[in-house]
Design a protein around this motif. Structure first.
Motif, PDB file in Angstrom:
ATOM      1  N   LYS A  71      74.204 108.326   8.910  1.00  0.00           N
ATOM      2  CA  LYS A  71      73.993 108.515  10.334  1.00  0.00           C
ATOM      3  C   LYS A  71      74.490 107.174  10.813  1.00  0.00           C
ATOM      4  N   LYS A  72      73.802 106.152  10.570  1.00  0.00           N
ATOM      5  CA  LYS A  72      73.997 104.839  10.957  1.00  0.00           C
ATOM      6  C   LYS A  72      73.747 103.499   9.985  1.00  0.00           C
ATOM      7  N   ILE A  73      74.399 102.592  10.002  1.00  0.00           N
ATOM      8  CA  ILE A  73      74.633 101.728   9.445  1.00  0.00           C
ATOM      9  C   ILE A  73      73.833 100.324  10.325  1.00  0.00           C
ATOM     10  N   VAL A  74      72.916  99.929   9.664  1.00  0.00           N
ATOM     11  CA  VAL A  74      72.170  98.670  10.184  1.00  0.00           C
ATOM     12  C   VAL A  74      72.299  97.649   9.526  1.00  0.00           C
ATOM     13  N   LEU A  75      72.180  96.300   9.903  1.00  0.00           N
ATOM     14  CA  LEU A  75      72.547  94.918   9.255  1.00  0.00           C
ATOM     15  C   LEU A  75      71.068  94.264   9.516  1.00  0.00           C
ATOM     16  N   ARG A  76      70.658  93.298   8.310  1.00  0.00           N
ATOM     17  CA  ARG A  76      69.595  92.646   8.746  1.00  0.00           C
ATOM     18  C   ARG A  76      69.949  91.419   9.447  1.00  0.00           C
ATOM     19  N   ASP A  77      68.879  90.753   9.965  1.00  0.00           N
ATOM     20  CA  ASP A  77      68.948  89.521  10.950  1.00  0.00           C
ATOM     21  C   ASP A  77      69.771  88.619  10.128  1.00  0.00           C
ATOM     22  N   ASP A  78      69.646  88.506   8.767  1.00  0.00           N
ATOM     23  CA  ASP A  78      70.483  87.507   7.982  1.00  0.00           C
ATOM     24  C   ASP A  78      71.814  87.929   7.785  1.00  0.00           C
ATOM     25  N   ASP A  83      68.798 103.543   6.867  1.00  0.00           N
ATOM     26  CA  ASP A  83      68.410 104.821   6.969  1.00  0.00           C
ATOM     27  C   ASP A  83      67.571 105.485   5.757  1.00  0.00           C
ATOM     28  N   ASP A  84      68.394 105.064   4.536  1.00  0.00           N
ATOM     29  CA  ASP A  84      67.894 105.656   3.451  1.00  0.00           C
ATOM     30  C   ASP A  84      66.373 105.094   2.691  1.00  0.00           C
ATOM     31  N   GLU A  85      66.096 104.155   3.513  1.00  0.00           N
ATOM     32  CA  GLU A  85      64.699 103.709   3.396  1.00  0.00           C
ATOM     33  C   GLU A  85      63.520 104.358   4.340  1.00  0.00           C
ATOM     34  N   MET A  86      63.817 105.389   4.702  1.00  0.00           N
ATOM     35  CA  MET A  86      62.994 105.809   5.831  1.00  0.00           C
ATOM     36  C   MET A  86      61.930 106.717   4.902  1.00  0.00           C
ATOM     37  N   ILE A 146      58.877 115.633   4.948  1.00  0.00           N
ATOM     38  CA  ILE A 146      59.774 115.710   6.208  1.00  0.00           C
ATOM     39  C   ILE A 146      61.017 116.528   5.826  1.00  0.00           C
ATOM     40  N   PRO A 147      61.344 117.594   6.684  1.00  0.00           N
ATOM     41  CA  PRO A 147      62.500 118.474   6.412  1.00  0.00           C
ATOM     42  C   PRO A 147      63.721 117.616   6.655  1.00  0.00           C
ATOM     43  N   GLU A 148      64.885 117.862   5.811  1.00  0.00           N
ATOM     44  CA  GLU A 148      66.057 117.085   5.830  1.00  0.00           C
ATOM     45  C   GLU A 148      66.683 117.089   7.261  1.00  0.00           C
ATOM     46  N   GLU A 149      66.587 118.386   8.034  1.00  0.00           N
ATOM     47  CA  GLU A 149      66.851 118.547   9.433  1.00  0.00           C
ATOM     48  C   GLU A 149      66.264 117.593  10.436  1.00  0.00           C
ATOM     49  N   VAL A 150      64.972 117.320  10.227  1.00  0.00           N
ATOM     50  CA  VAL A 150      64.140 116.419  10.948  1.00  0.00           C
ATOM     51  C   VAL A 150      64.526 115.010  10.600  1.00  0.00           C
ATOM     52  N   LEU A 151      64.634 114.772   9.634  1.00  0.00           N
ATOM     53  CA  LEU A 151      65.351 113.299   9.069  1.00  0.00           C
ATOM     54  C   LEU A 151      66.317 113.131   9.718  1.00  0.00           C
ATOM     55  N   GLU A 152      67.478 114.045   9.736  1.00  0.00           N
ATOM     56  CA  GLU A 152      68.708 113.571  10.459  1.00  0.00           C
ATOM     57  C   GLU A 152      68.844 113.338  11.793  1.00  0.00           C
ATOM     58  N   VAL A 153      67.959 114.358  12.477  1.00  0.00           N
ATOM     59  CA  VAL A 153      67.667 113.733  13.936  1.00  0.00           C
ATOM     60  C   VAL A 153      67.040 112.181  14.153  1.00  0.00           C
ATOM     61  N   LEU A 154      65.920 112.206  13.408  1.00  0.00           N
ATOM     62  CA  LEU A 154      65.235 110.824  13.517  1.00  0.00           C
ATOM     63  C   LEU A 154      66.004 109.858  13.166  1.00  0.00           C
ATOM     64  N   LYS A 155      67.105 109.939  12.364  1.00  0.00           N
ATOM     65  CA  LYS A 155      67.846 108.858  12.076  1.00  0.00           C
ATOM     66  C   LYS A 155      68.751 108.320  13.090  1.00  0.00           C
ATOM     67  N   ILE A 156      68.918 109.114  14.280  1.00  0.00           N
ATOM     68  CA  ILE A 156      69.362 108.491  15.513  1.00  0.00           C
ATOM     69  C   ILE A 156      68.845 107.350  15.925  1.00  0.00           C
ATOM     70  N   GLY A 206      60.193 101.424  21.138  1.00  0.00           N
ATOM     71  CA  GLY A 206      60.949 101.705  22.331  1.00  0.00           C
ATOM     72  C   GLY A 206      62.569 101.853  22.076  1.00  0.00           C
ATOM     73  N   VAL A 207      62.916 101.604  20.957  1.00  0.00           N
ATOM     74  CA  VAL A 207      64.244 102.090  20.609  1.00  0.00           C
ATOM     75  C   VAL A 207      64.668 103.319  20.488  1.00  0.00           C
ATOM     76  N   SER A 208      63.817 104.146  20.455  1.00  0.00           N
ATOM     77  CA  SER A 208      64.326 105.685  20.709  1.00  0.00           C
ATOM     78  C   SER A 208      64.975 105.961  21.961  1.00  0.00           C
ATOM     79  N   PRO A 209      65.698 107.004  21.974  1.00  0.00           N
ATOM     80  CA  PRO A 209      66.591 107.396  23.004  1.00  0.00           C
ATOM     81  C   PRO A 209      65.938 107.634  24.232  1.00  0.00           C
ATOM     82  N   VAL A 210      64.650 107.798  24.374  1.00  0.00           N
ATOM     83  CA  VAL A 210      64.318 108.285  25.505  1.00  0.00           C
ATOM     84  C   VAL A 210      63.004 106.912  25.584  1.00  0.00           C
TER      85      VAL A 210
END
Lengths: 447, 447
Positions: A3-10, B9-12, B65-75, B103-107
């Protein structure tokens, strides 16, 4: 699924990229309006610190980002690169759409990337106070944030139509300690003269720039900060594209098309310029600059020397322009209401590197709402232009799907008043304002 | 210098943590208000889908956590963990202050963490429409976003004082396709009855909950969604603390103090509960729940069975409460204006795991402005309470500096009207409303 690619601070870039030495046929120098001769840094030193003027004139391809600047950028950078799977699905396209989310900054746009650097160099040279203008309020918010981080005072001349429509922007600037006033104001000679002639003017970026410049030129403790157009601003914004390149590589992708919205040109160029060397080496990349049909400097203007402001106080810049005294209609993408275009972007258009495309505001709001419903993030009205561009590119030939990268320059959470008016059917499209442009074009300075 | 720790994302986390089986002495069950007997899932099935009711009653410690939920959370997830170096410096403290930036969520808040899960389970069971209430507008925005992602209709009863003060919130919900109405409204029997008695009432969460419940109970296609208080909401919010634990480990730190603001309790508990097993194993952790002095359910209320709403339609919950018909003063942290407290948080207070602390709103706004100027991010008024708490903890014994972790539950960019009123000196502190609370406490149901 990625879904998204993030980078670390470093993993954040530690150098900015300066495209100027790579531009075919280079840039025309700014001219002194009195002598019509190229203008050196000395004369500009009244309003800019030397650290920024050196960057403005630099022929170095890479310039180190100071540690102090990196520390502040780390509040929100590196910004995420996101794959817009759901938008793709809604468009029924096989095109891949990626966006760089600059909306994650504390004020919701890409603008702090340059504001932080500008505040730093001013502070370093002992400046106490910065004066600036703001259109939609995004640059003013950004500079207010940046000056608060470096302990500078900040005076913001805010285009009146935005001041009235976006009260939250004003409060954000005040929270960071800035002094905000609607432009034209009674605080400057320029403002007073314009108010006398046109008491009901919605204002414009050109007028607000004149006021801020007058403020800086008449106070010893004050310098001026500009949020777009200039080379050093685009240098600072190159961090967007430098990060995006790393992230696209991590995603295993290379963009066929790069899209951004163009007001002064800084967010578009910030994403685009780091890909210019690839383009020059023969990679096929289509760079698309989206601009409003009501203020079409690239598609409806002329490449010429012109002032950056109404009061004719700036150096003459060689750029696509609609004439420095053109006042665009009050469309809601306030950040795109500027008569000129960054000399760097102008040169990229002249060299046929960038394709400019004009769009109307209603189709952009429609694109923005589709994006919100599919990707979950509400874009700023300016950003809606980039989204509209990405949608056009993703759907124009379904048999030849492209990889598209666009700059999500800012979120719209503080611009909901514009969306309200869109929902209420109160917004309209403006045609190319032919007569007004003809008039302002007649006033271009004679070189 | 480490500024923030991000996860890919894959560390969530892929499972939520349910604290209920780990709570010493467990939870008291919800009671049926008619029979005063424990209430099983069957009766609640009229307003909630079984997927959520199973979670509400679950004794499993971890739930996928269902896959469909994870996909949206990854926004927007995983959200960053940030070190507040500059706030520390401004406070002249050696304490280390970390915050989890929801605070980084879309809303702009933590609320979508549960909204997305709730929309998913409703959709899965064929529900077409959700009804809900919103205080400050953050939960309503979150549910609007979530329902738009899963193709559900959404009706939001928005506490009138917020509806009037936060027009942008309303527009955000409308952008995501929700139908928003000020509460009390004329759309429900409850609303009409209250408007007849108190036409000028600012409304309250309790009233709005009653209206949304009535809406859900009277329409076959509609179920109800609650943004806080319930066990399944806190389950979904546990992702905040699960991520924070990973991130604190990456930073090589363990928190001595965990701070959050408490309205219904979900953002505080979301950060706190994953640390409860550590606490029970003997780690010294101080959990601090910050609440407004004007609506002090934990420090000024009573642990008792009470209704979650004014119209007495919910099951009886065993919680700290000020009485279900208590209407708090119109303080600007609308999300903290609730008479009760999540049963999970209430149990943690009863077991002396959580220390509740009450604060006044002016000291919280002051803390929020200091945070904005030092850390560059403007907090929501609710979040200002958590910041005030972190500042108290960081400065109370300078010779014994702690590692403090607080939940930055949301940004304030859409709440600038409250800051305006604060700057204008129009806000005041409210004392403990002794008389009103005595009155509402007299109406607690008799068990």
């Amino acid at each position: 699924m990625i879904k998204k690619i993030v980078l670390r601070d470093d993993e954040m870039p530690t150098q900015w990229y300066n495209v100027v030495p790579d531009l075919p046929n280079g840039l025309q120098p700014p001219l002194d309006p009195e002598t019509k001769e190229p203008m050196g840094p000395d004369k500009l030193a009244a309003v800019f610190p030397m650290g920024l003027l050196e960057q403005e004139m630099s022929d170095q391809r890479f310039i180190d980002i100071p540690e102090e600047v990196l520390e502040v950028l780390k509040i929100w950078r590196p910004s995420p690169l996101v794959r817009a799977h759901n938008l793709e699905k809604a468009l029924n396209t096989k095109a891949k759409i990626f966006f760089k989310n600059e909306g994650v900054s504390p004020v919701g746009s890409h603008k702090p990337n340059s504001a932080v650097a500008q505040a730093f160099y001013n502070k370093k040279e002992g400046v106490k106070r910065l004066a600036t203008e703001t259109g939609a309020g995004q640059w003013g918010s950004a500079l207010s944030l940046a000056t608060s981080k470096f302990g500078l005072e900040c005076k913001v001349y805010m285009v009146r139509v935005s001041f009235d429509q976006k009260p939250y922007r004003k409060s954000i600037m005040q929270t960071f300690g800035a002094d905000v006033i609607p432009s034209p104001s009674t605080d400057t000679n320029t403002g007073r003269a314009i108010l006398e002639k046109m008491p009901d003017t919605p204002g414009s970026l050109g007028i607000a720039i004149s006021e801020a410049l007058e403020d800086a030129a008449t106070r010893d403790d004050t310098k001026y900060a500009l949020g777009s157009v200039l080379n050093h601003v685009i240098l600072h914004q190159s961090i967007i594209g430098l990060e995006a390149k790393k992230q696209m590589e991590l995603a295993g992708e290379f963009p066929d098309v790069i899209v951004g919205c163009c007001g002064g040109g800084s967010n578009f160029a910030g994403l685009a310029v780091p890909y210019v060397p690839d383009y020059l080496e023969g990679k096929k990349i289509r760079f698309v600059g989206m601009e409003p049909a009501s203020c079409p400097s690239l598609t409806g203007g002329k490449l010429a020397y012109d002032f950056g402001d109404v009061a004719q106080t700036t150096p003459l810049l060689y750029m696509y322009t609609l004439g420095h005294d053109f006042i665009p209609p009050g469309i809601h993408a306030g950040g795109l209401r500027y008569h000129g275009m960054a000399p760097i972007v102008s040169a990229m258009v002249r060299e046929n590197i960038v394709d400019p495309v004009k769009v109307h505001q209603l189709e952009c709001f429609e694109a923005g709402v589709l994006f919100a419903k599919t990707e979950g993030i509400i874009p700023a009205p300016e950003t809606c232009h980039a989204i509209r561009g990405a949608i056009i590119e993703a759907t124009k030939d379904l048999n030849d799907p492209k990889t598209i990268l666009f700059n999500f320059s800012g979120h719209g959470l503080i611009d909901m008043g514009s969306f309200d008016r869109y929902y209420a059917g109160e917004l309209k499209d403006y045609d190319y304002p032919e007569e007004e442009i003809a008039k302002s074009m007649a006033n271009l300075p004679k070189i």
